[in-house]
Design a protein around this motif. Structure first.
Motif, PDB file in Angstrom:
ATOM      1  N   THR A 242       0.846  -1.201   0.000  1.00 60.30           N
ATOM      2  CA  THR A 242       0.000   0.000   0.000  1.00 60.30           C
ATOM      3  C   THR A 242       0.881   1.251   0.000  1.00 60.30           C
ATOM      4  O   THR A 242       2.100   1.176   0.194  1.00 60.30           O
ATOM      5  CB  THR A 242      -0.906   0.002   1.232  1.00 60.30           C
ATOM      6  N   GLY A 243       0.232   2.399  -0.184  1.00 60.56           N
ATOM      7  CA  GLY A 243       0.973   3.654  -0.158  1.00 60.56           C
ATOM      8  C   GLY A 243       1.688   3.869   1.160  1.00 60.56           C
ATOM      9  O   GLY A 243       2.819   4.358   1.202  1.00 60.56           O
ATOM     10  N   ARG A 246       4.731   1.561   1.229  1.00 61.17           N
ATOM     11  CA  ARG A 246       5.795   2.045   0.335  1.00 61.17           C
ATOM     12  C   ARG A 246       6.483   3.270   0.916  1.00 61.17           C
ATOM     13  O   ARG A 246       7.690   3.468   0.706  1.00 61.17           O
ATOM     14  CB  ARG A 246       5.216   2.375  -1.044  1.00 61.17           C
ATOM     15  N   SER A 247       5.746   4.087   1.652  1.00 62.64           N
ATOM     16  CA  SER A 247       6.364   5.288   2.227  1.00 62.64           C
ATOM     17  C   SER A 247       7.455   4.939   3.224  1.00 62.64           C
ATOM     18  O   SER A 247       8.392   5.711   3.426  1.00 62.64           O
ATOM     19  CB  SER A 247       5.294   6.154   2.899  1.00 62.64           C
TER      20      SER A 247
END
Length: 481
Positions: A242-243, A246-247
């Motif tokens: 998910t975002g 990934r962050s």
């Protein structure tokens, strides 16, 4: 009884045999006392509701208000720990009772893991309990109770010990067969755990402890299952993250995620590793000079330093330092301790005499004392903060209270740092006085509440104020709408 053993027993004076039996009894009682102290240390954590720190507040909010579990970022396995509270929502709407059930369920996870580990090792290699106990010491730097990574570690520890000490039991293989797919449904870093367990299974498949080819094939199949689990979890982590996930791959974010926040916490993690290595060297024969150096008296002083470091960590916590959900570095520390446990189990014990209280038991008691100190510090900090939050909402006369980086002012004191985060508006509803209170809403939430009757507790959490009142109690804002 072999002739040599019978001869030795016959030549042993009766009072010496009685002393040996008394020593073993005292050792077992002291060990049980230390483990009981660990259990007692977790009870205040549950009573004050510390599992509602951070993400836990949102998990409980969804369960109490909507009656649905939370599986963030498609980590479906996280639902398992929410099932008791979910079932209770069908029977009662008492938020206080549900909160205690939620807290005790999550607190039970590490406690149950440790007690299951003890049931595995106590009649085989009781000294191995030091390693999961050291893991729980290191784990005290984390504040999250709902972390899927920590949940995975709690589940894996018993299997590591079963695989090392009872490889030829159906229970071991059955547990492994359940664990392999479950690791797919928990944390993205579960591939590391599955890969480690694959190695453990391969060692058992090739070990001469396998009583026949059936067990060899069974362990080979289990190794394949863990390998597939690791591969699929890695692929999912790389291409399906998910975002948010990934962050965390960004260098600065990765450093913040991995490392503890204070020097004292870093020292505690490092010293747990040192203590684990010294314990491994001391408890096994056949490791040469390193073992003899460790047995020269370093292990006991090393363990004695743990509660002293724990005091420093506890002081930081009470002053609002080092408050974070989780330090990802706990994973490699846990893997190292698990690897040491497997190594110890595969070698003969270094103990040639009868263990007495000043030996294994005192190490367990000191580690338990460290857990108790840190657990008490976290519980005290959380109790102080939740009562400060109650006072902050109860002392205002407005119908809605703005929440921001510098407001309410009462949350800006250092000891309030443990509760001053994005989940504070939800915790203000859960930990509240019994009379009508204003809603605590971030940003322009008070204006939006007045215009729409909707409470925006966070950017993605919106509920009708009347519904919040029906679940959590009287709200001043509802009467004014």
């Amino acid at each position: 009884m072999p002739r040599a053993e019978a001869s030795a027993a016959a030549s042993t004076p009766e009072h010496a045999l009685h002393a040996v039996g008394s020593c073993l009894l005292s050792e077992r009682r002291a060990l049980q006392l230390g483990l009981a102290f660990v259990v007692l240390a977790y009870i205040p954590i549950a009573l004050v509701g510390l599992p509602l720190f951070g993400d836990g507040a949102y998990y409980f909010f969804k369960l109490a208000l909507d009656g649905v579990p939370v599986f963030p970022n498609l980590r479906l396995g996280s639902v398992l720990a929410q099932l008791p509270t979910l079932a209770a929502t069908r029977l009662t709407d008492d938020v206080g009772l549900l909160r205690h059930l939620f807290s005790f369920t999550y607190v039970a996870l590490p406690v149950a893991s440790l007690l299951v580990c003890w049931s595995i090792v106590r009649n085989r290699r009781p000294e191995l309990i030091l390693l999961p106990l050291l893991f729980l010491v290191a784990n005290q730097i984390n504040f999250s109770a709902v972390s899927e990574l920590l949940f995975s570690l709690y589940l894996v520890w018993p299997f590591v010990l079963l695989g090392a000490l009872a490889p030829n039991r159906r229970l071991t293989l059955t547990y492994g067969a359940i664990l392999a797919p479950l690791l797919l449904l928990l944390h993205p870093l579960g591939f590391a755990l599955a890969g480690f367990l694959c190695l453990v299974a391969l060692m058992n498949a090739r070990s001469d402890r396998a009583i026949d080819h059936i067990w060899t094939r069974a362990w080979s199949g289990l190794a394949a299952a863990f390998a597939v689990s690791a591969l699929l979890r890695m692929i999912s982590t790389l291409i399906g993250a998910t975002g948010y996930e990934r962050s965390l791959a960004e260098p600065d974010a990765a450093v913040r995620y991995l490392l503890p926040e204070t020097l004292s916490q870093g020292v505690l993690l490092s010293w747990v590793v040192v203590s684990g290595v010294l314990a491994a060297l001391s408890l096994c024969s056949g490791w040469g000079r390193g073992r003899r150096v460790a047995q020269s008296g370093l292990l006991w002083p090393a363990f004695l330093l743990l509660p002293l470091i724990g005091v420093a960590v506890g002081v930081d916590i009470l002053f609002g330092e080092g408050i974070k959900l989780k330090a990802g570095l706990i994973l490699p520390v846990a893997l190292l301790l698990m690897g040491l446990a497997v190594g110890i189990a595969g070698r003969p014990s270094a103990r040639t005499d009868v263990p007495c209280i000043p030996r294994l038991a005192r190490l367990v008691v000191v580690a338990a004392l460290t857990i108790g100190l840190l657990g008490t510090a976290k519980s005290a900090a959380w109790w102080t903060a939740t009562h400060g939050l109650m006072n902050a909402t109860a002392s205002t006369e407005t119908n809605c209270l703005a929440f921001g980086p510098e407001e309410p002012y009462a949350l800006q004191w250092p000891w309030m740092a443990i509760i001053d985060d994005w989940a504070t508006p939800m915790n203000a509803l859960v930990f509240r006085p019994p009379w009508a209170i204003p809603l605590l809403l971030p940003g322009d939430g008070c204006r939006r509440l007045e215009e729409t009757g909707q409470a925006h507790l966070a950017s993605w959490i919106q509920r009708p104020a009347a519904r919040l009142e029906a679940t959590f109690g009287p709200l001043r804002s509802v009467g004014s709408l």
